[in-house]
Write an enzyme that holds these catalytic residues in place. Structure first.
Site, short mmCIF file in Angstrom:
data_model
loop_
_atom_site.label_atom_id
_atom_site.label_comp_id
_atom_site.label_asym_id
_atom_site.label_seq_id
_atom_site.Cartn_x
_atom_site.Cartn_y
_atom_site.Cartn_z
N LYS A 1 4.09 29.64 -59.51
CA LYS A 1 5.43 29.56 -60.07
C LYS A 1 5.98 30.94 -60.41
O LYS A 1 7.09 31.31 -60.02
CB LYS A 1 5.43 28.66 -61.30
N ARG B 1 6.19 27.25 -69.17
CA ARG B 1 5.67 26.40 -68.08
C ARG B 1 4.38 26.98 -67.52
O ARG B 1 4.21 28.19 -67.42
CB ARG B 1 6.70 26.31 -66.94
N GLY C 1 2.43 18.60 -62.24
CA GLY C 1 2.33 17.71 -63.39
C GLY C 1 0.98 17.69 -64.06
O GLY C 1 0.79 16.95 -65.02
N MET D 1 -0.64 20.20 -65.64
CA MET D 1 -0.73 21.01 -66.86
C MET D 1 0.59 20.88 -67.63
O MET D 1 1.43 20.07 -67.28
CB MET D 1 -1.09 22.45 -66.50
N ARG E 1 8.67 26.89 -54.00
CA ARG E 1 7.30 26.99 -53.49
C ARG E 1 7.29 26.39 -52.09
O ARG E 1 8.20 25.62 -51.74
CB ARG E 1 6.31 26.25 -54.38
N HIS F 1 7.19 12.20 -59.66
CA HIS F 1 5.77 12.53 -59.79
C HIS F 1 4.93 11.74 -58.80
O HIS F 1 4.06 12.29 -58.10
CB HIS F 1 5.31 12.26 -61.22
N ARG G 1 -28.03 8.31 -28.22
CA ARG G 1 -29.20 7.79 -28.95
C ARG G 1 -29.84 6.66 -28.13
O ARG G 1 -29.28 5.57 -28.03
CB ARG G 1 -28.78 7.27 -30.32
N ARG H 1 -31.15 11.91 -26.29
CA ARG H 1 -32.25 12.07 -27.24
C ARG H 1 -33.30 11.01 -26.99
O ARG H 1 -33.00 9.81 -26.90
CB ARG H 1 -31.72 11.95 -28.68
N GLU I 1 -33.82 19.54 -37.15
CA GLU I 1 -33.47 18.65 -38.27
C GLU I 1 -34.49 18.72 -39.40
O GLU I 1 -34.41 17.95 -40.35
CB GLU I 1 -33.33 17.21 -37.77
N SER J 1 -29.95 21.56 -30.83
CA SER J 1 -28.86 20.76 -31.38
C SER J 1 -29.22 20.45 -32.82
O SER J 1 -30.27 19.85 -33.08
CB SER J 1 -28.67 19.46 -30.59
N GLY K 1 -29.37 18.54 -36.00
CA GLY K 1 -29.15 17.21 -36.57
C GLY K 1 -28.92 17.36 -38.05
O GLY K 1 -29.83 17.21 -38.87
N THR K 2 -27.69 17.67 -38.42
CA THR K 2 -27.41 18.07 -39.81
C THR K 2 -27.52 16.92 -40.79
O THR K 2 -27.65 17.17 -41.99
CB THR K 2 -26.02 18.73 -39.91
N ASN K 3 -27.47 15.67 -40.32
CA ASN K 3 -27.68 14.56 -41.26
C ASN K 3 -29.10 14.63 -41.82
O ASN K 3 -29.31 14.63 -43.04
CB ASN K 3 -27.48 13.21 -40.55
N ASP K 4 -30.10 14.69 -40.93
CA ASP K 4 -31.49 14.77 -41.39
C ASP K 4 -31.81 16.13 -41.99
O ASP K 4 -32.60 16.23 -42.93
CB ASP K 4 -32.44 14.49 -40.23
N CYS L 1 -24.98 17.91 -33.72
CA CYS L 1 -24.66 16.52 -33.37
C CYS L 1 -24.67 15.61 -34.59
O CYS L 1 -24.51 14.40 -34.46
CB CYS L 1 -25.62 16.00 -32.30
N TYR M 1 -21.07 24.45 -29.37
CA TYR M 1 -20.30 23.20 -29.38
C TYR M 1 -20.59 22.41 -30.65
O TYR M 1 -21.59 22.64 -31.34
CB TYR M 1 -20.62 22.34 -28.14
#
Length: 898
Positions: free
Chosen positions: A22, A91, A100, A102, A335, A451, A574, A629, A762, A781, A783-786, A849, A869
């Site tokens: 602001k 303000r 809104g 603060m 803004r 708002h 899979r 896989r 993984e 590759s 395996g970011t989940n595991d 993956c 990739y």
């Protein structure tokens, strides 16, 4: 010495970190020569110092006094003088917009003496007492901690007693009495009087704004919007100008373009005889901004000129607050405006066409998250009948949920798994928890700049505002339509934020126009609208991105869909998903086989089915890589549930009957293979090394599918991925088996078959020994989940329901590490593996993956890490394509992402 206060004329928008959004924008408008009431900004550094020490920074008070004296000199009036007093507003203004969340206090400087002087100077007793009651109300609730509802109930009671439909119809005497009521409320609730000293009012108001940075709703909003907690807020102190001086005065909010659609032309709300807070609070219904042209043509023309100046200067949609004081226009704020996903894409294309921004800047101003919203389904109202009511389409989309009438109930029901719609007369900042919990927001009052509308657009929530034909009774927890239909709490309704309509029950959904476009794989033409804008953004992203985008797909249908969405191959196929349904019996036979011959027969039966699957997928992705896989999950998952089997056998024997011998055989196998933690047990590469013939069967099926497609004139590009490798020796053994089997297939088919062999990274050990593993792996590759699961020690199937909500509330996580990659821990392992893997094998291909491959923030990390990739579900392929393009622009000079 640290400086804590800056005059508007000393700043500019490049100082947003110090002066807040602001304050820096007020300074920028002052630089541009626009009519800005004079004032000054107390910096975010002052706020951070106050929050750290609990006291005012040394020298801040003196600086405020010096800058206030300059404002007084310019105005020819002093703060609190008895005759014609100077009044100021206080303000908040953080670096990033927090609408809104603060505090704001207006009319600082009024007291029992100066209110009379203000009445004489303005010629309006009503105006003076209206301003005073606003100050006492705001100061009482914001600074002195009195419950805001007490003031609201006193106002409501007075209006009912006078038969006044709104506060405009209250007379000066009514408002003078209300001031006394408010002051008595403060004395009763706090034990102290409303301060009569203007200097004390100003000092306490500034500190209250500082303290509001750590207020509950501000903290909640920051968590929701991923705004850092240590930034602090600046405070703007500005000479008051008054929109509540009669019919030739008023306040409004304007956008240089429609923030819901992106269409050109001025857009906004105006409220005659009102201060700015009345506009956004939605307590009275506004008139369209275009009506100002008839009410005050001169002010309207000047406003249009200023709006054009600001849009061209900021090169973007601008959100503007203004006040007209007896025919004089004042600019109070600007803004870069929040907008819907549709408006973001349309604006980016339009501004590029107009030459205000480059195509790359246009790409930087849209997002994958916004594209995902545009892919959401829309209502099919063709056979659903008339809506319950219509209002303003404040934030587009389609949402279905049970109607609830307060924030706490919305939070309670949502926590229990129920989808809800928050229904209010108008929302206030205190409704933020309910707005976050709800699928949609519906109000009976307020316009597109209220708002509810502004916050909903910022969060991407469906919102319909100003549905005036609805009577919302929060006490009775129901709404009533114009024809007398009553909708009680818990009744399911459907909110169409694109059309501004509310329907009874659950309206069926259909694909959005953007989804239909993406599904057909079409190209954007010259037609205006979101579809064309999305097409142009994706085309630009594909031109500039380095990261390729593949899809996780296990069937020919998914592969074909992914290709239509622009996938450049399959990063994860899979094979275990191919063993479901009737084929589960064949896996069961393999597990139960008690001889090598029996196991080999089961594998031989599975071979042609696997080959058929691989052939069809390779055909759908002809010419593009398909990473297959090998079998990953524990084998016992293909057997019946252990408890169910035991209960079935026990129940049969309890009836005195002979249990099925096959059930007993299955139970023995399940008991034999039971593991306390199967996700860390016999799965992945371990299966291939322990179960003879399993790897050979799968590799043979892949090789024969490649040979068949090659003979058919195709260009198959199969890649074989070995899961859960923790040591290079595991991969070496499997790779030797792969080479042997593919050599046999090449000899028998007469078609040379070679497939790259790589591994999934993984496990933390795999990442930390990536240099060794790369001796045998042709690609990685992640395996970011595991990898997330094993790095954190979390079970992704359990922990999210158990304690993630508490961790998010306490700020341990900014977001779930299963949704957005943990860069410090898991991300560091990824970087180590890429660096050390490529040190061993410079041509090593790397990708991801896990589900993070489709998360916008994570895609940017993978770009900077140098992956080749990302791979994600087919429906997130367009999102990943867009974000990969935006990631490529982040280091490009002139990029202007927002």
């Amino acid at each position: 010495m640290v400086r804590y206060v800056y005059d508007f004329a000393e700043g500019g928008r490049e100082m947003a970190g110090l002066l807040g959004g602001k304050g820096s924008n007020l300074a920028e408008m002052t630089r541009l020569g626009l009519p800005v009431p004079p004032g000054f900004v107390i910096t975010t550094e002052a706020c951070r110092s106050f929050l750290t020490t609990g006291g005012e920074p040394e020298g801040m008070s003196r600086e405020i006094s010096d800058h206030l004296a300059a404002v007084e000199e310019a105005a020819g009036r002093r703060l609190g003088q008895p005759d014609d007093p100077l009044l100021v507003s206080v303000r908040s203004g953080a670096r990033f917009s927090m609408p809104g969340m603060m505090e704001t206090i207006l009319d600082i400087g009024l007291n029992d003496d100066s209110v009379t002087g203000l009445a004489e100077a303005s010629g309006s007793d009503r105006f003076a007492w209206d301003s005073y009651r606003r100050l006492v109300q705001m100061f009482g609730s914001t600074v002195m901690g009195v419950e805001a509802g007490l003031f609201e109930r006193a106002m409501t009671g007075l209006k009912e007693a006078r038969g006044a439909p709104d506060d405009v119809h209250l007379e000066a005497g009514d408002l003078a009495g209300l001031v006394e009521t408010y002051k008595n409320l403060i004395r009763r609730e706090t034990g102290e009087d409303f301060p009569q000293s203007p200097a004390e009012q100003l000092r306490r108001a500034v500190l209250a704004v500082f303290e509001s940075w750590n207020g509950e709703r501000a903290r909640l909003y920051r968590r929701r919007e991923h705004i850092a907690d240590d930034l602090g807020t600046a405070v703007s102190v500005q000479r008051m100008v008054f929109g509540n001086l009669g019919p030739d005065s008023g306040s409004g909010v304007a956008f240089t373009r429609d923030p819901a659609t992106g269409r050109r032309g001025p857009y906004g709300d105006y409220l005659p005889d009102a201060q700015g807070e009345d506009v956004v609070a939605g307590i009275r219904n506004t008139v369209p901004l275009s009506e100002l042209e008839h009410l005050d043509p001169g002010s309207y023309a000047r406003l249009r000129t200023h709006m054009e100046t600001l849009e061209r200067h900021y090169r973007d949609l601008c959100d503007i607050e203004f006040t007209i004081e007896r025919g004089t226009l004042w600019m109070l704020q600007t803004r870069v405006g929040k907008r819907t996903a549709e408006a973001a894409f349309v604006l980016a294309a339009a501004l590029a066409d107009e030459g205000l921004i480059t195509p790359d800047e246009g790409l930087a101003r849209v997002s994958g998250e916004g594209l995902a919203r545009l892919m959401f389904p829309r209502f099919d109202t063709s056979e659903h009948g008339d809506p319950l009511a219509r209002g303003l389409p404040a934030s587009p989309g389609a949402a279905v949920g049970a109607a609830v009438f307060d924030s706490a109930e919305a939070v309670r029901r949502a926590a229990a798994g129920e989808k809800v719609v928050l229904v209010r007369q108008e929302t206030t900042p205190d409704d933020l928890p309910g707005m976050i919990a709800a699928q949609a927001v519906l109000t009976s009052r307020g316009g597109k700049t209220s708002h509810a509308a502004v916050v909903a657009r910022g969060m991407g929530k469906v919102c319909v505002c100003g549905a005036e034909e609805l009577t919302v009774d929060t006490g009775a927890r129901r709404l009533t339509t114009a024809d007398g239909t009553v909708v009680a709490e818990g009744t399911v309704i459907s909110v169409d934020g694109s059309a501004g309509a509310v329907y009874p029950g659950a309206v069926p959904l259909v694909d959005s126009a953007v989804m239909r476009f993406l599904e057909t794989g079409g190209t954007g033409g010259e037609a205006a609208g979101a579809v064309d804008a999305v097409a142009r953004a994706l085309t630009r992203a594909d031109t500039v991105r380095r990261l390729q985008v593949r899809a996780n797909a296990d069937t020919p249908e998914d592969a074909a869909r992914a290709r239509r969405f622009g996938a450049q191959g399959i990063g994860l196929c899979r094979t275990e998903h191919m063993f479901l349904g009737e084929r589960r019996k064949l896996v069961e036979q393999m597990i139960l086989a008690d001889t090598d011959a029996g196991r080999e027969r089961a594998l031989a039966d599975l071979l042609p089915l696997q080959r058929q699957d691989f052939t069809a997928i390779l055909e759908a992705m002809d010419g593009l890589p398909v990473t297959i896989r090998l079998l990953d999950p524990p084998l016992h998952e293909f057997l019946p549930d252990r408890t169910d089997l035991a209960v079935r056998i026990a129940a049969t024997e309890a009836r005195g009957e002979q249990s099925d011998p096959h059930d007993a055989e299955l139970l023995a196998a399940v008991n034999r293979m039971h593991e306390e933690n199967p996700m860390l047990g016999l799965r992945g590469v371990r299966l291939g090394l322990v179960v003879p013939g399993l790897v050979a069967m799968q590799v043979r099926a892949i090789g024969e599918a490649v040979a068949a497609r090659t003979r058919a004139g195709g260009a198959p590009r199969a890649e074989i991925m070995v899961p859960l490798v923790g040591d290079v020796r595991e991969l070496r053994l499997v790779r030797e088996e792969v080479r042997r089997v593919l050599a046999e297939v090449s000899e028998t088919s007469g078609v040379p078959v070679t497939c790259p062999v790589g591994t999934m990274i993984e496990l933390p050990r795999a990442a930390l020994t990536a240099g060794r593993i790369a001796e045998e792996a042709e690609f990685f590759s992640f395996g970011t989940n595991d990898l997330t699961q094993t790095t954190w020690g979390f079970s992704r199937d359990d922990v999210e329901a158990e304690f993630f909500s508490a961790y998010l509330d306490k700020g341990v996580f900014p977001t779930s590490p299963f949704e957005t990659l943990d860069r410090d821990g898991v991300g560091r392992l990824v970087r180590i593996a890429v660096t050390e893997g490529r040190a061993t094998r410079p041509d090593l291909k790397t990708g991801v993956c896990g589900e993070h491959g489709g998360d916008p923030d994570s895609v940017h990390f993978f770009h900077t890490t140098g992956l080749d990739y990302v791979s994600c579900s087919p429906f997130r392929v367009p999102v990943a394509r867009l974000e990969a393009g935006r990631a490529a622009l982040e280091d490009t000079e002139g990029s202007d992402g927002r």
